[in-house]
Scaffold this active site. Structure first.
Site: not given
Ligand code: CAA
Length: 296
Positions: A118, A139
């Site tokens: 992240s 992601h």
């Protein structure tokens, strides 16, 4: 592309494995211990049952999808036939760099190595391998089976070909991929985390209470969850570590984590996963109860 390996069977890893298996890919799910993998399979089954109940998939499709997931406690065995490896291990720079060094040795030469990080630099992760052109960020958002976005992060050396393959693959999962460049927090967390941090500062400075802050954002801005509930859902330790990446990466004081967030993480109040953050979570309950720490 048919054979995938997912490293890490926590919330993100099991969600990623779920979605790939649902869309017909063979998935090798890899973790350090069989008990983690068994727990992840039970979670995937439960989430697929939810989808069957909602008519998203049939019982037959569910069984077929579950049958496409194999589990491994040995990383080299799990990745040896993979066209793509998606790493969703612990969000720690040293662990990831070490893992990518090992993956580079164990995965087939042509395989793409993706990270679900992240906030850790894809460029740095890629530089730990001998194939930086084939390293990319993928992601996913939590809950993976529900959220449409995949933030596709190009590291400094990621090739056009790798990016095109991952953009196309994301669409095969009926997700919406968005291509972004590799700078601290990418786009999602560069915008989300300052909002969450500001919500925590508003609480810390006594501007309003937990429920009041969340209600303003839910009803005023149509967010599905208020920022404090979302922080609990993401994990307060994860929020803190992303804010530190932003603070360090840009050197700008506007990203400095609120001292209340730091204290909560140090005290072990990390949100839903530890049972308490801004709210207290009781097993199986859907009611949101403000933590006694923040009751007036
Ligand atoms: N698997 C499958 N389906 C699931 C699921 C899962 N794990 N979790 C929820 N669902 C489904 C439910 O079955 C339900 O389906 P229907 O709409 O067909 O009824 C739907 O999702 C909504 O679920 P619920 O009714 O249980 O609860 P809700 O309406 O409160 O929605 C939520 C839950 C989708 C999580 C919603 O609250 C939400 O969108 N929250 C914000 C999520 C968010 O911001 N995620 C991003 C976090 S940031 C991140 O992930 C990345 C990072 O780097 C920090």
């Amino acid at each position: 592309m048919k054979n995938l390996a997912v490293i890490g069977s926590g919330t993100m890893g099991n969600g990623i494995a779920h979605v790939f298996a649902q869309y017909g890919f063979n998935v090798s799910l890899i973790d350090l211990k069989q008990e983690f993998l068994d727990k992840a399979l039970a979670k995937i089954q439960k989430n697929m049952d939810r989808q069957v109940a909602k008519g998203v998939i049939s019982e037959v499709e569910k069984e077929a999808a579950l049958g496409r997931i194999n589990t491994f406690t040995s990383m080299p065995d799990g990745v040896k036939n993979s066209d793509l490896v998606v790493e969703a291990a612990t969000e720690n720079m040293e662990i990831k760099l070490d893992l990518f060094r090992q993956l580079d040795e164990a995965a087939p030469e042509g395989a793409i190595l993706a990270s679900n990080t992240s906030s850790i630099s894809i460029t740095k992760i890629a530089a730990a391998t001998k194939r930086p052109n084939k390293v990319i960020g993928m992601h996913f958002m939590n809950p993976v089976p529900v959220m449409k976005l995949i933030e596709v992060i190009r590291g400094y050396a990621t090739s056009d070909e790798t990016t095109e393959i991952i953009m196309a693959l994301s669409k095969e999962l009926e997700k919406v991929p968005v291509e972004v460049n590799d700078y601290p927090g990418f786009v999602a967390n560069r915008i989300l985390m300052p909002m969450i941090n500001e919500a925590i500062y508003s609480l810390y400075e006594g501007v309003a209470g937990v429920e009041e802050i969340d209600t303003v954002m839910k009803l005023g801005m149509a967010h599905p969850m208020g920022p404090l509930q979302l922080a609990d859902f993401i994990g307060l330790d994860v929020c803190l570590s992303i804010l530190r990446v932003l603070h360090e990466g840009f050197g700008n004081p506007k990203y400095a984590p609120c001292p209340l967030l730091v204290n909560m993480v140090e005290a072990g109040f990390k949100g839903a996963k530890t049972g308490e953050g801004f709210y207290a979570y009781t097993q199986g309950s859907k009611d949101l109860i403000v933590s006694s720490q923040f009751k007036k």
